[in-house]
Design a protein around this motif. Sequence first.
Motif, PDB file in Angstrom:
ATOM      1  N   GLY A   2       0.813  -1.206   0.000  1.00  0.00           N
ATOM      2  CA  GLY A   2       0.000   0.000   0.000  1.00  0.00           C
ATOM      3  C   GLY A   2       0.843   1.250   0.000  1.00  0.00           C
ATOM      4  N   GLU A   3       0.687   2.003   1.051  1.00  0.00           N
ATOM      5  CA  GLU A   3       1.435   3.258   1.194  1.00  0.00           C
ATOM      6  C   GLU A   3       2.932   2.980   1.350  1.00  0.00           C
ATOM      7  N   PRO A   4       3.768   3.868   0.815  1.00  0.00           N
ATOM      8  CA  PRO A   4       5.220   3.709   1.028  1.00  0.00           C
ATOM      9  C   PRO A   4       5.553   3.730   2.525  1.00  0.00           C
ATOM     10  N   ILE A   5       6.581   3.013   2.880  1.00  0.00           N
ATOM     11  CA  ILE A   5       7.073   2.988   4.256  1.00  0.00           C
ATOM     12  C   ILE A   5       8.364   3.789   4.287  1.00  0.00           C
ATOM     13  N   LYS A  66      13.247   4.114   2.292  1.00  0.00           N
ATOM     14  CA  LYS A  66      11.909   4.251   1.712  1.00  0.00           C
ATOM     15  C   LYS A  66      11.603   2.966   0.949  1.00  0.00           C
ATOM     16  N   GLU A  68       8.715   1.204  -1.312  1.00  0.00           N
ATOM     17  CA  GLU A  68       7.487   1.420  -2.066  1.00  0.00           C
ATOM     18  C   GLU A  68       7.355   0.310  -3.091  1.00  0.00           C
ATOM     19  N   GLU A  69       6.246   0.300  -3.785  1.00  0.00           N
ATOM     20  CA  GLU A  69       5.976  -0.739  -4.761  1.00  0.00           C
ATOM     21  C   GLU A  69       7.143  -0.880  -5.737  1.00  0.00           C
TER      22      GLU A  69
END
Length: 141
Positions: A2-5, A66, A68-69
């Motif tokens: 989902g949202e980036p970490i 970071k 992300e997908e």
Amino acid sequence: MGEPIMLEFEVKPLDFLAAGEAAERVKETLKTLGLPSSICRRAAVVAYEVEMNLVIHGGGGHMVLKVEEGQITIIAVDKGPGIPDLSLAMQEGYSTAPDYIREMGFGAGMGLSNIKRNSDELEIETEVGKGTKLVSIIYIK
């Protein structure tokens, strides 16, 4: 995913007792996300080498993870002395670490080459007297 970490770490200069803690948190975070162990290992190597460069050479600094997908990005920024000859600094075994750092087992001159080897993309901006910014990207395949 989902949202980036995003995780951020302040790294203190010459703090060898805490050195490696940020890299360990990076590794544990990635494992918790269920990423392949080969990806976790590569990111942990990059994070550790980045952290040690901040401790030894950068006068401390800031590291960001970071996730992300499709990719992991590790960013390090310092306001240290900068790197006068980046191509020389990228060579395995080249180090500007003082003797007392080497006597502790650090500063072998493998940091930047290990970061490059474990990154899919690597960008380094450096200016003598102003500092260095490093961005490593690892693709999640």
